[in-house]
Enzyme design. Structure first.
Site, PDB file in Angstrom:
ATOM      1  N   LEU A 391       2.090  10.215   5.006  1.00 16.06           N
ATOM      2  CA  LEU A 391       0.658  10.254   4.740  1.00 16.06           C
ATOM      3  C   LEU A 391      -0.118  11.003   5.814  1.00 16.06           C
ATOM      4  O   LEU A 391      -1.140  11.625   5.524  1.00 16.06           O
ATOM      5  CB  LEU A 391       0.124   8.820   4.587  1.00 16.06           C
ATOM      6  N   ASP A 392       0.365  10.963   7.043  1.00 13.16           N
ATOM      7  CA  ASP A 392      -0.307  11.640   8.139  1.00 13.16           C
ATOM      8  C   ASP A 392      -0.298  13.150   7.911  1.00 13.16           C
ATOM      9  O   ASP A 392      -1.337  13.815   7.951  1.00 13.16           O
ATOM     10  CB  ASP A 392       0.394  11.282   9.454  1.00 13.16           C
ATOM     11  N   ASP A 393       0.894  13.718   7.682  1.00 11.15           N
ATOM     12  CA  ASP A 393       0.984  15.152   7.403  1.00 11.15           C
ATOM     13  C   ASP A 393       0.151  15.520   6.186  1.00 11.15           C
ATOM     14  O   ASP A 393      -0.552  16.536   6.179  1.00 11.15           O
ATOM     15  CB  ASP A 393       2.444  15.549   7.172  1.00 11.15           C
ATOM     16  N   VAL A 396      -3.590  15.642   6.884  1.00 14.82           N
ATOM     17  CA  VAL A 396      -3.949  16.769   7.751  1.00 14.82           C
ATOM     18  C   VAL A 396      -3.887  18.084   6.974  1.00 14.82           C
ATOM     19  O   VAL A 396      -4.761  18.951   7.113  1.00 14.82           O
ATOM     20  CB  VAL A 396      -3.027  16.797   8.990  1.00 14.82           C
ATOM     21  N   ARG A 468      -6.712   8.806   9.700  1.00 17.08           N
ATOM     22  CA  ARG A 468      -6.500  10.126   9.110  1.00 17.08           C
ATOM     23  C   ARG A 468      -6.773  10.112   7.599  1.00 17.08           C
ATOM     24  O   ARG A 468      -7.359  11.040   7.041  1.00 17.08           O
ATOM     25  CB  ARG A 468      -5.075  10.587   9.365  1.00 17.08           C
TER      26      ARG A 468
END
Length: 658
Positions: A391-393, A396, A468
């Site tokens: 989920l972070d990638d 972003v 994020r």
């Protein structure tokens, strides 16, 4: 006349400062563009501690592969260089001795051919023995030593491969542990069942690292994070399993091994490897060897080749990366270039175009066990890792594409953004937060099993990833009023703020990283800059600024008995996070921000970048840390460009999610 001259002087100083800032941005932008790969993406080295290169050496000797003296010599040079002043090997630059890292590094150097009597080896041996010896190695190290016959299999937890056959409702099931634990443990269970012996043709051992006869060593002690009640329960269960495991029907064991192999082969992922991270890939190669599969057996051969792709080989040194991070590196670089603007924009567009086909749209990975009705739409960290997008990638990448879309007003990223957003909204956990790879991975009792002495069996929601995801949704136009997901996310972030004002950073080091992530999210979600939550966080960041104008934080901040921030020497990446956080909180005009900007300008090298040896990223708190070599390249540029841009606007409000 005097007042006029004074005004002119101030204006001249401001102009000079502005020109100086612009020169720094231009130089950093050019240097970052020079790092670009031919097809338009970025990938920087990803360095962990000595354990991965040491394990790589030991794997070669486990398999009995022909000795590559040149490569091993370069790895030995690396291991000798990162040896600490205390004689052992740390987890981070200038860190304390870590027993498991030290045992593995010593073993690898001895395997390569360093004499046990060499001064650096004698220092390491004394450092290890003076701290109680190799008995204090962790579970993963003990499994490795058991395969070499240094320890017996009694020294490791029972790990029955029959776990593969347990139903979903069982207290222990693969779906209840994190992706990294899942992919690592499945081939390890096969190894535990077969109990193979390393070829180790040179017959090297490390009995000298133990204060007792190594074969007399039993199970690990309770880890600091484990509770006595749960630990004793699971230790009792382990004792029972140790007695009954040999009585399991052979047909059941064969079925379980077949199930494990099927699980692995479905996720082999070509040369990118199982989980696209070193430990499961290495375990899979050893598993195939234990199953009698030859070196040219396609699944074994392709995985073995994938391990060599992780090597970073220089003129004098070499080491092995834990994985590669091209999607993360490219997306964050694109953010920095979009902030820098001007001539950097076409390169950012090319990077985003490279990212576009990396989105996973046609495969439901392990995350779908708990969210079967959600369409895939995420990005993974690595070149290919379709079963394990994160989920972070994804957040972003989506934010970068949205920023580019605002500039171009074209539709080329619309579908990718929509699918990424849909996936992230569907992956929110029930407490309002978001985890990295999974949903509602909250079975905390599993961190008390003997195997989990590292305390990283789970992937629960965290403040940094939640920040994020909130940032992304808010940048796409959602508000606390319009979106239940944003409202629940903001509520989660308010609840998790610590007393002094900071937030925990799970994937970056540590409270500076977490606070940056959350302040960006709260600003994007429309939380007033005078809100007590924002004020408390901004004041905390101002209070921990170093005298040189920058910010720094040490890995010891992850200690279990955290009692407040512990400062460390300044780093460029942590300084950039603090600056971006303060600017998100409306503090672009604060003198502390100006001092931080001055620090970055004054420490910029002639090449336009920044030197950074300290580790500022996290694999597993207290156990495994990372040094993204790109962090000191794109984050400072991002902060400097943001400072310039805000000072050229009337509102001085950050209008994007991060």
């Amino acid at each position: 006349m005097h007042s006029v001259n004074k005004s002119v002087g101030i204006e001249t100083r401001d102009t000079l400062a502005s020109n100086d800032l612009e020169a720094s941005i231009t130089s950093a932008t050019k240097a970052l563009l020079d790092c670009r790969q031919p097809d338009g993406h970025w990938v920087f080295e990803l360095e962990a501690d000595s354990t991965i290169p040491a394990e790589y050496v030991l794997l070669r000797h486990y398999l009995g592969e022909p000795v590559d003296a040149v490569l091993e010599g370069k790895i030995a040079n690396y291991l000798r260089r990162v040896q600490g002043a205390h004689g052992g090997w740390p987890l981070v630059h200038d860190g304390d001795l870590d027993m498991s890292a030290s045992v593995k590094a010593y073993f690898a150097l001895k395997m390569i051919g360093d004499s046990a009597d060499a001064p650096h080896m004698a220092r390491a041996r004394e450092a290890i023995r003076s701290r109680g010896g190799g008995i204090h190695s962790n579970v993963f190290t003990r499994f490795l030593l058991a395969t070499f016959g240094v320890l017996t299999w009694r020294s490791v937890p029972v790990l029955p491969v029959e776990i593969m056959l347990l139903p979903m409702w069982a207290p222990f099931h693969l779906s209840k542990i994190s992706y990294w634990a899942r992919t690592t443990i499945v081939p390890l269970m096969v190894l535990a069942a077969l109990k193979p012996r390393a070829k180790n043709t040179s017959g090297v051992g490390i009995d000298e690292l133990f204060l007792q006869e190594p074969h007399s060593i039993g199970m690990t002690a309770k880890a600091p994070h484990q509770s006595w009640g749960w630990f004793l329960l699971f230790r009792g269960l382990d004792s029972v399993l140790r007695v009954v495991e040999p009585l399991f029907p052979k047909t059941l064991r064969a079925r379980a091994i077949d199930s494990a192999v099927a699980f692995i082969e479905e996720r082999l992922n070509g040369e990118d490897g199982l989980g696209a991270i070193y430990p499961p890939m290495a375990n899979a190669v050893m598993m195939y060897d234990a199953l009698g599969k030859p070196a040219d057996y396609p699944p074994r051969a392709v995985t073995r080749k994938g391990l060599d792709r992780l090597l970073v080989i220089g003129e004098h040194e070499a080491y092995c990366q834990p994985c590669m991070s091209p999607v993360w590196d490219t997306s964050l670089t694109c953010h920095a270039l979009l902030e820098a603007g001007g001539e950097a924009l076409p390169a950012a567009k090319q990077g985003l175009d490279w990212l576009l086909p990396k989105q996973v749209l046609d495969l439901k990975g392990d995350w779908a066990v708990k969210r079967p009705d959600i369409r895939p739409g995420g990005w993974a960290l690595q070149y290919n890792n379709a079963y394990y997008p994160d989920l972070d990638d994804t957040a972003v990448v989506v934010m970068a594409m949205d920023r580019a879309r605002r500039t171009s007003r074209g539709p080329e990223y619309d579908e990718a953004i929509a699918r990424g957003r849909e996936w992230i909204e569907g992956m929110q956990s029930r407490d309002g937060g978001w985890a990295a790879f999974d949903v509602d991975n909250l079975e905390y009792y599993l961190n008390n099993i003997p195997f989990s002495d590292h305390g990283a069996m789970l992937d629960p929601p965290t403040e940094d990833v939640t920040g994020r995801c909130v940032s992304m949704l808010a940048q796409l136009g959602e508000t606390v009023q319009s979106s239940t997901a944003v409202a629940a996310g903001v509520d989660y972030l308010r609840r998790t703020q610590l007393a002094e004002g900071s937030w925990y950073g799970r994937w970056g080091l540590n409270y500076i990283y977490g606070t940056w992530s959350v302040l960006c999210a709260l600003n994007a979600a429309g939380v007033d800059h005078q809100d007590p939550t924002m004020r408390k966080a901004a004041n905390w960041l101002l209070a921990i600024q170093n005298e040189d104008g920058g910010w720094g934080e040490d890995a010891t901040s992850y200690r279990l008995d955290y009692k407040g921030f512990e400062g460390a020497p300044t780093t460029a990446s942590q300084t950039a996070w603090a600056l971006l956080a303060l600017m998100a909180a409306g503090e672009v005009g604060h003198p502390a921000v100006a001092r931080g900007v001055q620090y970055l300008k004054s420490t910029q090298t002639e090449k336009g970048l920044w030197d950074e040896r300290r580790y500022t990223a996290t694999g597993f708190p207290r156990v495994f840390y990372l040094r993204y070599h790109g962090y000191s390249k794109f984050f400072p540029l991002w902060a400097l460009a943001r400072y310039r841009n805000l000072n050229s606007t009337n509102s001085r409000v950050v209008g994007v999610g991060m």
